[in-house]
Motif scaffolding. Structure first.
Motif, PDB file in Angstrom:
ATOM      1  N   VAL A 185      -8.870 -22.473  27.688  1.00 28.21           N
ATOM      2  CA  VAL A 185      -8.239 -23.762  28.101  1.00 28.21           C
ATOM      3  C   VAL A 185      -8.143 -24.772  27.191  1.00 28.21           C
ATOM      4  CG1 VAL A 185      -8.309 -25.563  29.746  1.00 28.21           C
ATOM      5  CG2 VAL A 185      -8.605 -23.199  30.607  1.00 28.21           C
ATOM      6  N   GLY A 186      -9.321 -24.949  26.337  1.00 27.80           N
ATOM      7  CA  GLY A 186      -9.408 -25.901  25.414  1.00 27.80           C
ATOM      8  C   GLY A 186      -8.479 -25.567  24.105  1.00 27.80           C
ATOM      9  N   ARG A 187      -8.318 -24.378  23.860  1.00 26.50           N
ATOM     10  CA  ARG A 187      -7.661 -23.921  22.772  1.00 26.50           C
ATOM     11  C   ARG A 187      -5.987 -24.142  23.080  1.00 26.50           C
ATOM     12  NH1 ARG A 187     -11.585 -20.058  22.594  1.00 26.50           N
ATOM     13  NH2 ARG A 187     -10.031 -18.253  23.512  1.00 26.50           N
ATOM     14  N   TRP A 188      -5.658 -23.641  23.963  1.00 25.79           N
ATOM     15  CA  TRP A 188      -4.456 -23.516  24.549  1.00 25.79           C
ATOM     16  C   TRP A 188      -3.922 -24.788  24.861  1.00 25.79           C
ATOM     17  CZ3 TRP A 188      -5.579 -18.356  27.602  1.00 25.79           C
ATOM     18  CH2 TRP A 188      -5.718 -17.263  26.891  1.00 25.79           C
ATOM     19  N   ALA A 189      -4.612 -25.711  25.808  1.00 23.25           N
ATOM     20  CA  ALA A 189      -3.942 -26.965  25.951  1.00 23.25           C
ATOM     21  C   ALA A 189      -3.942 -27.900  24.666  1.00 23.25           C
ATOM     22  CB  ALA A 189      -5.154 -27.635  26.895  1.00 23.25           C
ATOM     23  N   ALA A 190      -4.469 -27.565  23.588  1.00 19.53           N
ATOM     24  CA  ALA A 190      -4.309 -28.229  22.447  1.00 19.53           C
ATOM     25  C   ALA A 190      -2.930 -27.865  21.677  1.00 19.53           C
ATOM     26  CB  ALA A 190      -5.469 -28.329  21.502  1.00 19.53           C
ATOM     27  N   GLY A 191      -2.386 -26.398  22.011  1.00 23.81           N
ATOM     28  CA  GLY A 191      -1.460 -25.831  21.243  1.00 23.81           C
ATOM     29  C   GLY A 191      -1.681 -24.703  20.443  1.00 23.81           C
ATOM     30  N   TYR A 192      -3.123 -24.498  20.513  1.00 25.49           N
ATOM     31  CA  TYR A 192      -3.372 -23.311  19.427  1.00 25.49           C
ATOM     32  C   TYR A 192      -2.747 -22.214  19.959  1.00 25.49           C
ATOM     33  CZ  TYR A 192      -6.458 -20.592  16.449  1.00 25.49           C
ATOM     34  OH  TYR A 192      -7.005 -19.593  15.567  1.00 25.49           O
ATOM     35  N   GLY A 193      -2.236 -21.582  19.084  1.00 25.39           N
ATOM     36  CA  GLY A 193      -1.505 -19.974  19.274  1.00 25.39           C
ATOM     37  C   GLY A 193      -0.161 -20.071  19.564  1.00 25.39           C
ATOM     38  N   LYS A 194       0.520 -21.472  19.864  1.00 23.03           N
ATOM     39  CA  LYS A 194       1.869 -21.682  20.205  1.00 23.03           C
ATOM     40  C   LYS A 194       2.479 -20.716  19.278  1.00 23.03           C
ATOM     41  CE  LYS A 194       5.310 -24.910  20.825  1.00 23.03           C
ATOM     42  NZ  LYS A 194       5.738 -26.496  20.711  1.00 23.03           N
ATOM     43  N   GLY A 195       3.562 -20.018  19.742  1.00 29.38           N
ATOM     44  CA  GLY A 195       4.525 -19.047  19.158  1.00 29.38           C
ATOM     45  C   GLY A 195       3.960 -17.759  19.086  1.00 29.38           C
ATOM     46  N   THR A 196       2.655 -17.458  19.427  1.00 35.94           N
ATOM     47  CA  THR A 196       2.212 -16.116  19.373  1.00 35.94           C
ATOM     48  C   THR A 196       2.793 -15.286  20.502  1.00 35.94           C
ATOM     49  OG1 THR A 196       0.124 -16.715  18.358  1.00 35.94           O
ATOM     50  CG2 THR A 196      -0.207 -14.624  19.433  1.00 35.94           C
ATOM     51  N   GLU A 197       3.294 -14.237  20.079  1.00 33.79           N
ATOM     52  CA  GLU A 197       4.102 -13.193  21.137  1.00 33.79           C
ATOM     53  C   GLU A 197       3.180 -13.078  22.395  1.00 33.79           C
ATOM     54  OE1 GLU A 197       6.640  -9.232  21.460  1.00 33.79           O
ATOM     55  OE2 GLU A 197       5.924  -9.902  19.610  1.00 33.79           O
ATOM     56  N   ALA A 198       1.721 -12.667  22.178  1.00 28.47           N
ATOM     57  CA  ALA A 198       1.114 -12.324  23.434  1.00 28.47           C
ATOM     58  C   ALA A 198       0.657 -13.601  24.409  1.00 28.47           C
ATOM     59  CB  ALA A 198      -0.238 -11.942  22.906  1.00 28.47           C
ATOM     60  N   LEU A 199       1.243 -14.873  23.802  1.00 30.72           N
ATOM     61  CA  LEU A 199       0.917 -15.950  24.515  1.00 30.72           C
ATOM     62  C   LEU A 199       2.255 -16.591  24.964  1.00 30.72           C
ATOM     63  CD1 LEU A 199      -2.156 -17.615  22.557  1.00 30.72           C
ATOM     64  CD2 LEU A 199      -2.023 -16.092  24.545  1.00 30.72           C
ATOM     65  N   ASN A 200       3.282 -15.917  25.241  1.00 25.52           N
ATOM     66  CA  ASN A 200       4.487 -16.424  25.599  1.00 25.52           C
ATOM     67  C   ASN A 200       4.330 -16.727  27.176  1.00 25.52           C
ATOM     68  OD1 ASN A 200       5.670 -16.144  23.428  1.00 25.52           O
ATOM     69  ND2 ASN A 200       6.898 -14.263  23.330  1.00 25.52           N
ATOM     70  N   TRP A 201       3.562 -16.297  27.741  1.00 24.21           N
ATOM     71  CA  TRP A 201       3.482 -16.657  29.299  1.00 24.21           C
ATOM     72  C   TRP A 201       2.932 -18.029  29.430  1.00 24.21           C
ATOM     73  CZ3 TRP A 201      -1.260 -17.700  30.991  1.00 24.21           C
ATOM     74  CH2 TRP A 201      -2.648 -17.432  30.226  1.00 24.21           C
ATOM     75  N   ILE A 202       2.223 -18.626  28.445  1.00 28.98           N
ATOM     76  CA  ILE A 202       1.626 -19.836  28.463  1.00 28.98           C
ATOM     77  C   ILE A 202       2.671 -21.051  28.649  1.00 28.98           C
ATOM     78  CG2 ILE A 202       0.103 -21.820  27.626  1.00 28.98           C
ATOM     79  CD1 ILE A 202      -1.734 -19.406  26.658  1.00 28.98           C
ATOM     80  N   PRO A 203       2.660 -22.067  29.639  1.00 26.99           N
ATOM     81  CA  PRO A 203       3.649 -22.947  29.710  1.00 26.99           C
ATOM     82  C   PRO A 203       3.653 -23.998  28.621  1.00 26.99           C
ATOM     83  CG  PRO A 203       2.174 -23.301  31.443  1.00 26.99           C
ATOM     84  CD  PRO A 203       2.060 -22.045  30.765  1.00 26.99           C
ATOM     85  N   GLU A 204       4.494 -24.813  28.145  1.00 28.09           N
ATOM     86  CA  GLU A 204       4.538 -25.712  27.004  1.00 28.09           C
ATOM     87  C   GLU A 204       3.303 -26.724  27.465  1.00 28.09           C
ATOM     88  OE1 GLU A 204       5.627 -27.316  23.373  1.00 28.09           O
ATOM     89  OE2 GLU A 204       6.223 -25.562  24.260  1.00 28.09           O
ATOM     90  N   THR A 205       2.653 -27.032  26.618  1.00 30.50           N
ATOM     91  CA  THR A 205       1.621 -27.822  27.052  1.00 30.50           C
ATOM     92  C   THR A 205       2.080 -29.380  26.814  1.00 30.50           C
ATOM     93  OG1 THR A 205      -0.737 -28.880  26.208  1.00 30.50           O
ATOM     94  CG2 THR A 205       0.398 -27.943  24.752  1.00 30.50           C
ATOM     95  N   LYS A 206       1.815 -30.204  27.572  1.00 32.70           N
ATOM     96  CA  LYS A 206       2.183 -31.804  27.567  1.00 32.70           C
ATOM     97  C   LYS A 206       1.092 -32.806  27.464  1.00 32.70           C
ATOM     98  CE  LYS A 206       6.074 -31.269  31.003  1.00 32.70           C
ATOM     99  NZ  LYS A 206       6.437 -31.579  32.360  1.00 32.70           N
ATOM    100  N   VAL A 207      -0.190 -32.078  27.134  1.00 37.16           N
ATOM    101  CA  VAL A 207      -1.259 -32.967  26.988  1.00 37.16           C
ATOM    102  C   VAL A 207      -2.198 -32.491  25.492  1.00 37.16           C
ATOM    103  CG1 VAL A 207      -1.964 -33.060  29.189  1.00 37.16           C
ATOM    104  CG2 VAL A 207      -2.879 -31.337  28.091  1.00 37.16           C
ATOM    105  N   ALA A 208      -1.137 -31.766  24.735  1.00 31.95           N
ATOM    106  CA  ALA A 208      -1.854 -31.316  23.379  1.00 31.95           C
ATOM    107  C   ALA A 208      -2.627 -32.392  22.539  1.00 31.95           C
ATOM    108  CB  ALA A 208      -0.539 -30.760  22.442  1.00 31.95           C
ATOM    109  N   ASP A 209      -2.484 -33.664  22.605  1.00 37.42           N
ATOM    110  CA  ASP A 209      -3.117 -34.653  21.770  1.00 37.42           C
ATOM    111  C   ASP A 209      -3.884 -35.304  22.606  1.00 37.42           C
ATOM    112  OD1 ASP A 209      -1.834 -33.891  19.345  1.00 37.42           O
ATOM    113  OD2 ASP A 209       0.127 -34.777  19.846  1.00 37.42           O
ATOM    114  N   LYS A 210      -3.931 -35.155  23.936  1.00 36.80           N
ATOM    115  CA  LYS A 210      -4.548 -36.062  24.694  1.00 36.80           C
ATOM    116  C   LYS A 210      -6.026 -35.297  25.515  1.00 36.80           C
ATOM    117  CE  LYS A 210      -0.116 -37.541  26.285  1.00 36.80           C
ATOM    118  NZ  LYS A 210       0.874 -37.595  27.278  1.00 36.80           N
ATOM    119  N   VAL A 211      -6.460 -34.248  24.960  1.00 38.91           N
ATOM    120  CA  VAL A 211      -7.461 -33.462  25.735  1.00 38.91           C
ATOM    121  C   VAL A 211      -8.795 -33.935  25.023  1.00 38.91           C
ATOM    122  CG1 VAL A 211      -8.540 -31.127  26.173  1.00 38.91           C
ATOM    123  CG2 VAL A 211      -6.069 -31.544  25.729  1.00 38.91           C
ATOM    124  N   GLY A 212      -9.548 -34.276  25.859  1.00 41.15           N
ATOM    125  CA  GLY A 212     -11.017 -34.316  25.831  1.00 41.15           C
ATOM    126  C   GLY A 212     -11.880 -33.205  26.254  1.00 41.15           C
TER     127      GLY A 212
END
Length: 487
Positions: free
Chosen positions: A306-333
């Protein structure tokens, strides 16, 4: 939902190139320098060129590591082929046990959930690994595995049966923008008398959550947690012990889960749902994850991806196409959950099946996968679910540069790797967990917490009697003696 027929991503191609180049430089292909544990595994494994190893993996994203990355690379280096056999996670224990009892030898290397390790080891389904560890010079490098995993997920009664291979731990994710907002800080301080910050107690968690809901709902609620019984049982295990509870009387093996502490935790968990999003009682990983990425909740507690993907890590990776666009990429603590002793919640260790016809080859593949240099590449694969579990993973400058506050993420995971709590581990653990899951279902339906837990304790006592009090007492004593069984 997750397809296993996925082309290599550019990241995987790059990572394979890096690792292969490192292999040449380090002597994996050439042996020009002193051998590391990975070097030794490769050199020793070459004698088994042409062998195919059957490896049992959880279905989903997990197998993409050996299918797309480590399996092909291992074959390049050693000539050993890797055949990945996928299974739903809740069937892996049964399949491993059935294979052992049938004598079919269908598996060589097993991914084992650590709290099922005693059951498999004591039944004879797993090969002891101490001799292999010493023969192939791996004992020293094992010390680099973070303490909570090394000291708790590797041995049964002081014998090594598995190599800890996954840093699963439930940590807190929160919206830094909401916590840092001056208006929120002022209003919260005035109402509750202490600063607005990540909660360190469950009372603080409830007060902060209520405050955020009162301030922002229905656009954003204070929190949304894993409430489906299969996930919520881990959160109960953690909170029960944080508050001082113990699962059993160590002398009699009578269940003590129905203590006043258990009742308090059950009642608090149910009360929290009132300020969480409607329907939260049915939330599993996906529901809580999607809500956090959408900005619908201010806090959640979940596994490291959750911590990686919420920050946008892996965006554009085909295997992660199911993950919705994160709106909190720069807001995660990132923070430890209330109490500071997070539940490890599942995880995986690598074990050799005792019925394998290729035990040494299987062990060598496990040592190579688990080694410092190879495991560091594996835990950085965007799509894979192996989480950092070595000291070198947390310190890696490469990993710490992956997104803006990746260092904070790794620092919190490292703290969890020191204080984390083990999942309850017994003979037939799944039966005890199933009774707990049913109890949580009853809790969400509104039944009396004390009555539910009295029934749960009775169910557990009956299970213990059927299995054998002395046998179960032996396993529980071994588990309870580990550093992270209780806070």
């Amino acid at each position: 939902m997750w397809s296993s027929e996925i082309m290599y991503t550019q990241f995987v191609k790059n990572t394979r190139h890096i690792v292969t180049a490192s292999a040449v430089c380090l002597g994996l292909i050439g042996n020009a320098h002193a051998q590391s544990a990975a070097d030794q595994a490769v050199e020793a494994a070459k004698q088994y060129s042409g062998v195919t190893l059957n490896v049992l993996y959880e279905a989903g994203l997990q197998p993409l590591d050996p299918k797309n990355f480590t399996g092909p690379l291992w074959e390049e280096l050693t000539g050993i082929k890797i055949n990945v056999i996928e299974s739903p996670v809740d069937q892996m224990f049964t399949k491993a046990m059935q294979d052992y009892r049938s004598g079919s030898g269908g598996y060589d290397l097993l991914n084992v959930i650590p709290n099922q390790l005693p059951d498999l080891a004591m039944s004879g389904a797993l090969e002891p690994l101490d001799d292999y560890v010493d023969k192939f010079g791996y004992r020293e490098e094992l010390q680099g595995i973070a303490p909570v995993y090394r000291d708790n997920q590797m041995t049964v009664e002081d014998r090594i049966y598995a190599l800890p291979d996954d840093g699963d731990v439930l940590i807190l994710y929160y919206r830094r923008d909401l916590f840092d907002d001056p208006a929120n800080q002022s209003a919260f301080q005035e109402k509750y008398g202490y600063p607005l910050a990540p909660p360190t107690t469950w009372q603080q968690f409830s007060e902060i959550g209520q405050f955020m809901t009162d301030t922002y709902a229905p656009d954003t609620y204070g929190a949304g947690l894993l409430r489906q019984p299969g996930n919520a049982q881990y959160m109960f295990q953690e909170r029960f012990r944080v508050e001082g509870g113990q699962f059993f009387d160590p002398d009699s093996m009578d269940a003590t889960v129905n203590s006043d502490i258990g009742v308090k935790v059950f009642n608090e968990m149910r009360a929290e749902n009132s300020w969480m999003p409607p329907g939260v009682e049915q939330w599993g990983f996906i529901e809580a994850f999607n809500a956090f990425l959408a900005g619908d909740i201010a806090m959640t507690i979940s596994w490291p991806p959750v911590g990686r993907w919420a920050a946008g890590y892996g965006k554009g990776t085909e295997a992660l196409n199911w993950i919705p666009e994160t709106k909190v990429a720069d807001k995660v603590g990132y923070a430890l959950p209330p109490g500071g002793t997070p539940e490890l919640a599942v995880g995986f260790s690598l074990a050799v099946a005792s019925g394998s016809a290729n035990k040494e080859a299987a062990y060598l593949f496990a040592q190579w996968l688990n080694s410092e240099e190879i495991s560091l590449q594996r835990v950085q694969l965007p799509y894979a679910l192996r989480d950092p579990f070595r000291t070198s993973h947390f310190a890696s400058e490469e990993y710490r540069s992956r997104w803006s506050n990746a260092g904070e993420y790794l620092d919190v995971l490292q703290k969890g790797a020191e204080t984390g709590l083990l999942d309850l581990s017994l003979l037939q653990t799944d039966r005890y967990e199933e009774a707990l899951r049913q109890a949580i279902s009853r809790l969400w339906s509104g039944e009396d917490a004390k009555k539910i837990l009295d029934d749960l304790a009775e169910d557990w006592d009956q299970l213990t009697q059927r299995i054998g009090v002395d046998k179960q007492k032996r396993v529980y004593a071994d588990w309870a003696s580990k550093p992270n069984a209780y806070p």
